[in-house]
Design a protein around this motif. Structure first.
Motif, PDB file in Angstrom:
ATOM      1  N   TYR A 180       9.877  41.036  38.468  1.00 59.09           N
ATOM      2  CA  TYR A 180       8.534  41.900  39.136  1.00 59.09           C
ATOM      3  C   TYR A 180       7.392  41.798  38.412  1.00 59.09           C
ATOM      4  O   TYR A 180       7.266  41.747  37.324  1.00 59.09           O
ATOM      5  CB  TYR A 180       8.986  43.261  39.806  1.00 59.09           C
ATOM      6  N   CYS A 181       6.269  41.850  39.037  1.00 57.65           N
ATOM      7  CA  CYS A 181       5.173  41.926  38.343  1.00 57.65           C
ATOM      8  C   CYS A 181       4.330  42.835  39.151  1.00 57.65           C
ATOM      9  O   CYS A 181       3.706  42.530  40.318  1.00 57.65           O
ATOM     10  CB  CYS A 181       4.385  40.710  38.400  1.00 57.65           C
ATOM     11  N   HIS A 192      10.000  42.468  32.107  1.00 54.20           N
ATOM     12  CA  HIS A 192      10.934  41.295  31.503  1.00 54.20           C
ATOM     13  C   HIS A 192      12.133  41.855  31.021  1.00 54.20           C
ATOM     14  O   HIS A 192      13.266  41.381  31.238  1.00 54.20           O
ATOM     15  CB  HIS A 192      10.258  40.709  30.506  1.00 54.20           C
ATOM     16  N   MET A 193      12.291  43.249  30.697  1.00 57.80           N
ATOM     17  CA  MET A 193      13.580  43.795  29.996  1.00 57.80           C
ATOM     18  C   MET A 193      14.392  44.108  31.281  1.00 57.80           C
ATOM     19  O   MET A 193      15.519  44.007  31.210  1.00 57.80           O
ATOM     20  CB  MET A 193      13.108  45.192  29.354  1.00 57.80           C
ATOM     21  N   ILE A 209      14.916  40.727  21.546  1.00 61.06           N
ATOM     22  CA  ILE A 209      15.392  39.479  22.482  1.00 61.06           C
ATOM     23  C   ILE A 209      14.429  39.461  23.551  1.00 61.06           C
ATOM     24  O   ILE A 209      14.022  38.427  23.898  1.00 61.06           O
ATOM     25  CB  ILE A 209      16.742  39.475  22.736  1.00 61.06           C
ATOM     26  N   PHE A 210      14.084  40.746  24.288  1.00 60.14           N
ATOM     27  CA  PHE A 210      13.271  40.816  25.294  1.00 60.14           C
ATOM     28  C   PHE A 210      11.769  40.626  24.885  1.00 60.14           C
ATOM     29  O   PHE A 210      11.129  39.815  25.802  1.00 60.14           O
ATOM     30  CB  PHE A 210      13.026  42.273  25.694  1.00 60.14           C
ATOM     31  N   LYS A 244      14.449  31.839  39.660  1.00 59.36           N
ATOM     32  CA  LYS A 244      15.055  32.004  38.208  1.00 59.36           C
ATOM     33  C   LYS A 244      14.080  31.533  37.230  1.00 59.36           C
ATOM     34  O   LYS A 244      13.877  30.318  37.265  1.00 59.36           O
ATOM     35  CB  LYS A 244      16.275  31.192  38.228  1.00 59.36           C
ATOM     36  N   HIS A 245      14.041  32.272  36.067  1.00 56.67           N
ATOM     37  CA  HIS A 245      13.115  32.232  35.091  1.00 56.67           C
ATOM     38  C   HIS A 245      13.803  30.698  34.206  1.00 56.67           C
ATOM     39  O   HIS A 245      15.046  30.742  34.265  1.00 56.67           O
ATOM     40  CB  HIS A 245      12.976  33.161  34.099  1.00 56.67           C
TER      41      HIS A 245
END
Length: 495
Positions: A180-181, A192-193, A209-210, A244-245
């Motif tokens: 989401y943004c 992102h987390m 990592i995030f 999907k990233h």
């Protein structure tokens, strides 16, 4: 408001399915995997993804926000349903005189012209008929889903939605698999987390990592877009869109491994963990069983190692060979089941290289300033110098030299015509030689480098200026780093 007459559904099971099966039914939506986190509803053996329940209308003429006098029409409702491989989005909002509705039809097609957006309309029957007109041309598809009418098709009258309105629920569904943004421009670290699946109870020491996931650049062929607060990516080579990233699988796996190994939140431990994670995915048990180990010094691995060590390859290309050396060293460690360590040694080696390059750049900067100073007449500081006085040891333009040497003892000073051109190779130092065969100007270092072997060894240089014949020194122009100018000049004169 004209209400659309609902017909009872032809198929309704009302059954509950295993969550994994629900997830599988939602796959294929624009090549994107969506997983239930509280608002994934199964209706008529199909998934409903409620992105926002909206709010119960509070205001004048509440009857306009009622269906059959008992169901509430939510304000800000948004749901996505599947029709075989296609997506259909239904949204509501508060209009000037009552609720307004919008439908977006997204067939599984990379061509934007195939998408249909129906404008906001206060008449649900009208926009529903517009939608049916578009899809009726698909005679090979099962149309029975839409016999229920819009309210039941989009789940507005379902108990889950009506209960959420009575409870005042106004939260958007957080679906695992959607990034989401909120600002519609760039998702932040928290988003992102959430997308990667952070667990605040266990991930406190591996939050790096995030951060790495957020900061890692996309592959060259991918572009990122934001629509309706959701991020998706397009592969420019194939024009295929995905929710999907491109790096999702990599960092999701890294997160799972880190939760098991629990690396210490220190830069050395983090680097060791990332190196081992990288190489463990190369030297797999399949490769070990077959004895066919892949090449470790690939471009992708060098780039990944550069990220781990914080190397900017574009501006620090001289460190690539150190990165390759590190890949070979740690590749052998992982292959032989030895612990990855000594990262500080490679890190310090890179710092030493950076220091040497920095010193060289400072020396070149000083030399450039000296060169610029020599190109200008020392008397007027305006015109280019064309003469060198052996006794004054200065450069002059023609006018200043004639004026200062027109009388007295200076009349007997020896002059040398100089060509203040720049070296054709380095374009940084003033040229001292003109090669007859090459027809180019060279500084001392470049002439020696290009004429040390082959047929060029017999080329004849012309000295563009001869300085004090007794010392063979170039005042104010000797480079900050010694280059053996006297020896090169002697060789040129001997030829």
């Amino acid at each position: 408001m004209e209400m659309y007459e609902e017909r009872p559904p032809e198929i309704f099971t009302g059954g509950y399915f295993d969550q994994a099966n629900i997830v599988n039914q939602t796959e294929g939506l624009q090549d994107f995997r969506r997983r239930q986190e509280g608002h994934l509803i199964i209706a008529d053996d199909r998934p409903l993804l409620v992105m926002s329940f909206g709010l119960k209308y509070q205001g004048p003429n509440p009857s306009k926000y009622k269906i059959e006098g008992k169901y509430d029409i939510p304000v800000g409702f948004k749901v996505i349903i599947k029709w075989e491989e296609d997506e259909i989005v239904f949204m509501t909002r508060q209009g000037t005189f009552g609720p307004e509705f919008q439908i977006v039809y997204l067939p599984q097609s990379p061509t934007p012209e195939d998408f249909t957006v129906f404008e906001w309309n206060a008449n649900i029957a009208e926009i529903w008929d517009q939608f049916l007109t578009v899809i009726e041309g698909k005679e090979d598809r099962d149309m029975r889903l839409f016999n229920q009418g819009p309210w039941r098709t989009f789940g507005v009258t379902r108990d889950e939605v009506q209960m959420a309105l009575k409870q005042g629920t106004d939260q958007k569904t957080i679906v695992d698999g959607i990034l989401y943004c909120a600002d519609g421009i760039e998702p932040d670290l928290q988003e992102h987390m959430r997308y990667l699946g952070v667990d605040p109870a266990t991930d406190e020491n591996i939050l790096w990592i995030f951060t790495a996931f957020k900061e890692e650049p996309l592959p060259p062929n991918f572009s990122q877009y934001v629509k309706d607060g959701m991020v998706y990516w397009v592969d420019e080579r194939t024009s295929e869109a995905t929710w999907k990233h491109p790096h999702y699988d990599k960092f999701r796996k890294m997160l799972q491994v880190a939760r098991n190994q629990k690396p210490v939140p220190h830069w050395k431990s983090i680097m060791e963990f990332r190196i081992e994670f990288l190489l463990s995915n190369i030297f797999t048990w399949e490769a070990e069983a077959s004895g066919d180990f892949p090449l470790v010094e690939t471009v992708d691995n060098v780039i990944e190692m550069a990220r781990i060590f914080g190397v900017d390859i574009k501006n620090e290309p001289y460190l690539v060979h150190v990165l390759k050396r590190a890949l070979r060293h740690y590749g052998n460690c992982v292959k032989e089941k030895r612990k990855v360590k000594d990262v500080e040694d490679f890190r310090n080696l890179m710092h030493r290289y950076r220091d040497l390059v920095s010193q060289y750049e400072q020396a070149m900067s000083i030399e450039e300033k000296r060169v610029e100073k020599l190109k200008i007449c020392v008397q007027c500081d305006e015109r280019d110098a064309v003469l060198f006085c052996d006794q004054c040891k200065d450069f002059f333009c023609q006018g200043c030299f004639d004026r200062l040497h027109s009388r007295g003892r200076r009349q007997n000073h020896r002059r040398t015509w100089v060509e203040m051109g720049m070296c054709a190779e380095c374009v940084e130092s003033i040229a001292l030689f003109h090669c007859v065969q090459c027809a180019d100007l060279y500084c001392r270092d470049c002439y020696q480098e290009w004429h040390v072997r082959g047929g060029r060894r017999n080329h004849i240089p012309i000295i563009l200026r001869s300085f004090n014949s007794q010392t063979h020194q170039l005042p104010e122009a000797t480079p900050a780093m010694g280059t053996g100018a006297a020896q090169i000049l002697a060789k040129a004169v001997a030829q």
